[in-house]
Design a protein around this motif. Structure first.
Motif, mmCIF file in Angstrom:
data_model
loop_
_atom_site.group_PDB
_atom_site.id
_atom_site.type_symbol
_atom_site.label_atom_id
_atom_site.label_comp_id
_atom_site.label_asym_id
_atom_site.label_seq_id
_atom_site.Cartn_x
_atom_site.Cartn_y
_atom_site.Cartn_z
ATOM 1 N N MET A 917 13.179 -0.305 0.605
ATOM 2 C CA MET A 917 13.191 1.618 0.754
ATOM 3 C C MET A 917 12.640 1.822 2.118
ATOM 4 N N VAL A 918 12.452 1.163 2.896
ATOM 5 C CA VAL A 918 11.479 1.000 4.302
ATOM 6 C C VAL A 918 13.197 1.171 5.001
ATOM 7 N N GLN A 919 13.564 0.302 4.776
ATOM 8 C CA GLN A 919 15.038 0.025 5.866
ATOM 9 C C GLN A 919 16.391 1.080 4.893
ATOM 10 N N MET A 920 16.023 1.598 3.800
ATOM 11 C CA MET A 920 17.216 2.482 3.109
ATOM 12 C C MET A 920 16.622 3.354 4.303
ATOM 13 N N ILE A 921 15.889 3.797 4.098
ATOM 14 C CA ILE A 921 15.270 5.206 4.992
ATOM 15 C C ILE A 921 15.472 5.402 5.578
ATOM 16 N N LEU A 922 15.381 4.762 6.957
ATOM 17 C CA LEU A 922 15.273 3.442 8.817
ATOM 18 C C LEU A 922 17.249 4.307 8.187
ATOM 19 N N GLY A 923 17.876 3.747 7.778
ATOM 20 C CA GLY A 923 19.110 3.442 7.781
ATOM 21 C C GLY A 923 20.118 4.575 7.469
ATOM 22 N N LEU A 924 19.083 6.144 6.632
ATOM 23 C CA LEU A 924 19.849 7.051 6.475
ATOM 24 C C LEU A 924 19.172 7.690 7.924
ATOM 25 N N SER A 925 17.932 7.451 8.320
ATOM 26 C CA SER A 925 18.085 8.529 9.615
ATOM 27 C C SER A 925 19.402 7.924 10.958
#
Length: 991
Positions: A917-925
């Motif tokens: 989830m954190v990896q996805m949020i960082l990728g989205l940002s």
């Protein structure tokens, strides 16, 4: 007789440019006193003029009389050239040896002059002949008459005729009723009397001899005031050159009476004596003066009456033109007297009155009418019409001809207003009676009808269309009603007080109610006033019904519910076995339905729910609507709580069925709170309150259920209310405080700034975290002023730190902004005001919002975030991943940071789902060009993983707990410089 001896050879000669003053001075120098034995004395009158010569030719002449006239007119003699005032062209006589005195005298008489220049045939001046020089020559010739042969044949026969004429004139003068006087007036003011006629005895009471013998006698008898104001000014005018004057003065007659004397005087300058010869004619005008004074007094009295009269007075000629008008009339019409005298009465008379007025004037002028009175409207200067009463009489001359009319004008506006008011009053009375719903009649003590004032046969059925006047009450009314009316009539006559009662009738149209008022109107009669009040009775019943029922659903309202609850409470208090229950119902998601589908659908939904509730209660029970989407059921005389549960479950089950409202399928849920009545309740409000508390507990736990009330709920509700009051006071009195948690820039290995976290130093509960009071603030709306207070405090504080630590130019501040605050219209204005007040540039301010704000109203949220970005303010989405934001629309918003919720960071090392989830949020940002902030970093392992994933910013207890403002300065001094080392060898939590 030859002319040569009468010519003065050296007259005064001047040019046209000579001033009058210079010429006068020359005349005075030439007028020397007579010399002894000088034969030319009579000719020295040539000094009384100057001859104006231009180019050797005589062009004009200026005499001493001309000088005196100019001086009397107060003209500046030194500034006037002779050419401007001389007599021109001058009358001259051509010299020849044969020229005679007779020729010269003929020219003097022809032109009425006293000076005659003698010139040659070429126009050169020879000398000057004057009237005085010619008469002097004739006197000499008369004395030596025998020496003049040419005149021997009776040329002086005129002397005999002159003597006869003088005798005749003397007889006339002595027999006229006037006093004729001749005297010499000298420059020093003295007089020498030459002649008084015999009329002095009649006019003054003194003989001519007495007046001539006593030079001051005449002066002493003139009234001193008149001597100063009349005689002396007259003498001065003679000195000024005036030759004719009229004056009037008072003289004390010898007999002691005071006489008015009118005197005409003629003066001429006697050259040889250097004095004025004055001839006067005096007549006694006492009778005329007395008549004039009497007339003046009469006119003064008339004028006083005319001007001071409290009515208007005016005089107009036969054409209607105003001749005079008093001030009252002028003020009445708003004109000045000068303005009014330019008008005719026709100009300011109302057109409707003018024809009648002209007709009356015509009849009066023809003698058909004498003095008459009429009403007339005048136009005021302002344009308004003035009602007046006019009395007109005629003024005739001695021949009996009409010369004008005299009008007495009275202002009758007040009377007209009163008459108009009376007419209006009478009209209103008639109109009132015409529409008045009362049947009014007078009834005598004998029971007979005397008058029907306002006939309304529809109200008294027993009239049966007949006229009741003269008939008895019992002829129309049923016996019982007639007996009652006669009794009430007797009571009104006895007490003199109004008698009021209502009566009920059965009519073919149904039941009717009447209000009857009976009042004494005479010693032996009363006035009955009967009104149909059926509609009022029905309206009162409807008002009572409306006051107890909800207008939308028709259910009982709070008032009726309270009455029924209080009755149930009293029954329970009297009967311990009596049980009842109150069910408080609140619709779930009603606001969303009302806002999305419209109020019309919302109203239909409320009606449908009301109908459902009525289907689930007995006739003895009550289904009521309190307002909005809140309903209450009162279940009376139940066996126990199971009955209440059964009703609640039936209602919940029924409400699960979708409703079709105006083409919309609507599914609505209900949350129910149940309060069982018992002996401790004494007021309906307490039961409703407890059922309401239980309903909120059900709504918060799980919507679409029911919950029984227990006393602990009440305690919690009181605690919540107390918290609300204390929080309001804490915000108002500035009792909150702000803590600051550092935010670290992992990429730059330095302090980025702080997140502001509000705390409440509660007086009894100690320091409270936001979770203890922010829900209360959001529920009560206090979150808006709280956000504003935190924003101001933190901006002021950051400004101070930036000045104190200039080596930390990157320092910024993050402030949480609630959704409620974002919805206010004043948000941007408040933020601008704080930035201006604190002097903080917008680039150092970061506002943290929730994901839900982005989904409530995307268009409005996008506009707001864009306006904040234009101010340089950065925006962070707090607790990202916990809300319901749509990734599809996330790129439309002007965002700066995504904050990774601490719940994802907490299990980052042990839960692969959180790591993903954190990896996805960082990728989205990174995809959106935003930076990410990881919050809740507490262990070195969490920090390493965050760094490995490429997160740029972090905050948490590993770096520092939230610090009070006083401890931040120490942190910036001692710990901030060591952030890079801490990131290389992270330890445990730092205090």
């Amino acid at each position: 007789m030859n002319l040569e001896s009468a010519i003065a050879p050296t007259p005064i000669v001047v040019s046209p440019e000579t001033t009058v003053l210079e010429a006068s001075t020359a005349m005075q120098l030439a007028a020397r006193p007579p010399r002894s034995g000088d034969l030319q004395t009579a000719w020295e009158s040539s000094a009384n003029c100057v001859i104006v010569v231009d180019g050797g030719q005589v062009v004009g002449i200026l005499t001493a009389s001309d000088v005196v006239r100019l001086a009397a007119a107060q003209r500046p003699l030194g500034e006037i050239a002779i050419a401007a005032v001389m007599s021109q062209p001058a009358v001259t006589m051509t010299w020849s040896p044969q020229a005679t005195v007779a020729e010269a005298i003929a020219l003097l008489r022809q032109y009425g002059i006293r000076h005659l220049p003698i010139v040659t045939a070429q126009g050169d001046l020879v000398g000057l002949v004057t009237q005085d020089s010619l008469f002097a020559l004739l006197e000499v010739a008369s004395a030596a008459e025998d020496t003049i042969p040419a005149l021997a044949q009776g040329p002086f026969a005129w002397k005999t005729a002159l003597q006869a004429s003088q005798h005749h004139l003397t007889d006339i003068l002595n027999n006229t009723k006037a006093c004729i006087c001749s005297f010499r007036l000298y420059a020093d003011g003295t007089c020498e009397y030459d002649y008084y006629s015999q009329g002095s005895e009649l006019i003054y009471g003194y003989s001519p001899q007495a007046l001539k013998a006593q030079a001051d006698l005449w002066k002493s008898r003139v009234l001193p005031d008149d001597w100063e104001t009349v005689i002396l000014p007259a003498i001065q005018t003679v000195y000024g050159g005036q030759t004719q004057l009229d004056l009037e003065f008072r003289f004390r007659h010898r007999d002691g009476s005071l006489r008015w004397i009118a005197e005409s005087a003629m003066a001429r300058w006697e050259q040889s004596q250097r004095c004025w010869i004055v001839t006067t004619v005096a007549v006694d005008t006492s009778d005329r003066k007395r008549a004039e004074m009497a007339l003046q007094a009469s006119e003064a009295r008339f004028r006083a009456v005319f001007e001071q009269a409290a009515v208007g007075i005016n005089q107009a000629d036969v054409e209607g033109r105003y001749i005079q008008a008093n001030q009252y009339f002028c003020d009445l019409l708003g004109y000045t007297q000068a303005e009014l005298l330019t008008l005719r009465y026709q100009d300011i008379t109302h057109p409707e009155d003018l024809t009648r007025t002209i007709s009356l004037h015509s009849r009066q002028f023809q003698g058909e009418l004498g003095c008459f009175t009429t009403e007339r409207r005048y136009r005021h200067k302002s344009g308004q019409w003035i009602w007046t009463e006019l009395t007109l009489s005629l003024i005739r001359d001695e021949a009996g001809q009409v010369v004008s009319d005299l009008a007495i004008v009275i202002d009758i506006r007040d009377r007209k207003r009163a008459e108009l008011a009376l007419r209006h009053s009478e009209a209103k009375s008639r109109a009132v009676l015409a529409v008045m719903p009362d049947l009014m009649f007078r009834l005598g003590v004998d029971g007979c009808y005397r008058e029907v004032i306002n006939a309304r046969p529809d109200l008294e059925l027993y009239f049966k269309g007949r006229d009741p006047v003269g008939l008895r009450l019992v002829d129309f009314a049923p016996p019982d009603m007639a007996t009652r009316k006669l009794g009430i009539m007797q009571q009104a006559l006895t007490t003199g007080e109004l008698q009021l009662y209502e009566q009920e009738l059965e009519t073919p149209q149904g039941r009717r109610y009447e209000e009857v008022r009976v009042v004494k109107s005479g010693d032996d009669e009363v006035l009955f006033m009967i009104r149909d009040i059926t509609d009022r009775k029905q309206a009162q019943a409807q008002i009572i019904y409306n006051s107890l029922h909800d207008p939308l659903t028709g259910l009982p309202n709070r008032t009726l519910l309270s009455d029924r609850l209080n009755a149930a409470i009293h029954r329970a208090q009297r009967n311990p076995n009596y049980q009842y229950a109150v069910l408080f119902l609140d619709l779930d998601r009603f606001k969303m339905i009302n806002d999305s589908l419209g109020h019309s659908v919302g109203d239909q939904l409320l009606k449908a729910i009301a109908h459902k509730l009525q289907n689930h209660v007995r006739a003895v029970d009550v289904a009521a609507r309190l307002g909005g989407d809140e309903f209450v059921l009162l279940l009376e005389d139940i066996d126990g709580p199971d009955n209440a549960v059964a009703v609640a479950e039936r209602v919940l089950a029924d409400c699960q069925t979708p409703l079709n409202l105006e083409g919309n399928e609507v599914l609505i849920g209900v949350s129910i709170g149940i309060a069982i009545g018992n002996a401790r309740y004494s007021a309906a409000a307490d039961l409703i309150r407890d059922a309401d508390i239980a309903m909120y507990r059900a709504k918060h736990r799980q919507r679409g259920t029911y919950q029984f009330f227990d006393p602990a709920m009440h305690t919690q509700a009181i605690a919540q209310h107390t918290l609300e009051v204390e929080l309001y006071r804490a915000i108002e009195q500035n009792e909150l405080t702000v803590y600051y948690q550092p935010v670290i820039d992992l990429a730059q290995a330095q302090l980025m700034g702080f997140e502001a976290l509000v705390r409440w130093p509660h007086p009894t509960q100690g320091l409270l975290d936001p979770g203890a009071f922010l829900p209360c603030a959001e529920a009560t709306g206090l979150i808006v002023p709280l956000d504003h207070w935190v924003l101001r405090q933190t901006c002021q504080q950051l400004g101070q730190w930036r000045q104190q630590f200039p080596d930390q130019p990157q320092l910024g501040i993050s402030v949480n902004l609630s959704a409620q605050n974002c919805a206010t219209a004043s948000l941007l204005a408040n933020i601008d005001a704080v930035l201006v007040e604190t002097g903080l540039p917008g680039q150092y301010l970061n506002l943290e919002i929730t994901e839900n704000l982005l989904t409530q109203d995307m268009a409005r949220a996008a506009a707001l975030l864009t306006q904040l970005a234009e101010r340089g303010i950065s925006i962070s989405v707090d607790d990202f991943g916990m809300g319901h934001s749509s990734l599809k629309y996330l790129h439309r918003f002007a965002l700066t940071h995504l904050k990774i919720d601490r719940s994802f960071v907490k299990h980052l090392g042990s839960d692969s789902r959180d790591y993903a989830m954190v990896q996805m949020i960082l990728g989205l940002s990174q995809q959106l060009g935003l930076s990410a902030i990881a919050e809740g970093i507490e262990t070195p392992q969490q920090l390493r993983l965050i760094q490995q994933l490429g997160c740029q910013f972090a905050q948490g207890y590993l770096f520092s707990q939230p610090l009070p403002a006083a401890a931040v300065a120490s942190y910036l001094t001692n710990q901030a410089p060591g952030i890079q080392a801490q990131l290389e060898t992270p330890g445990e939590v730092r205090a």
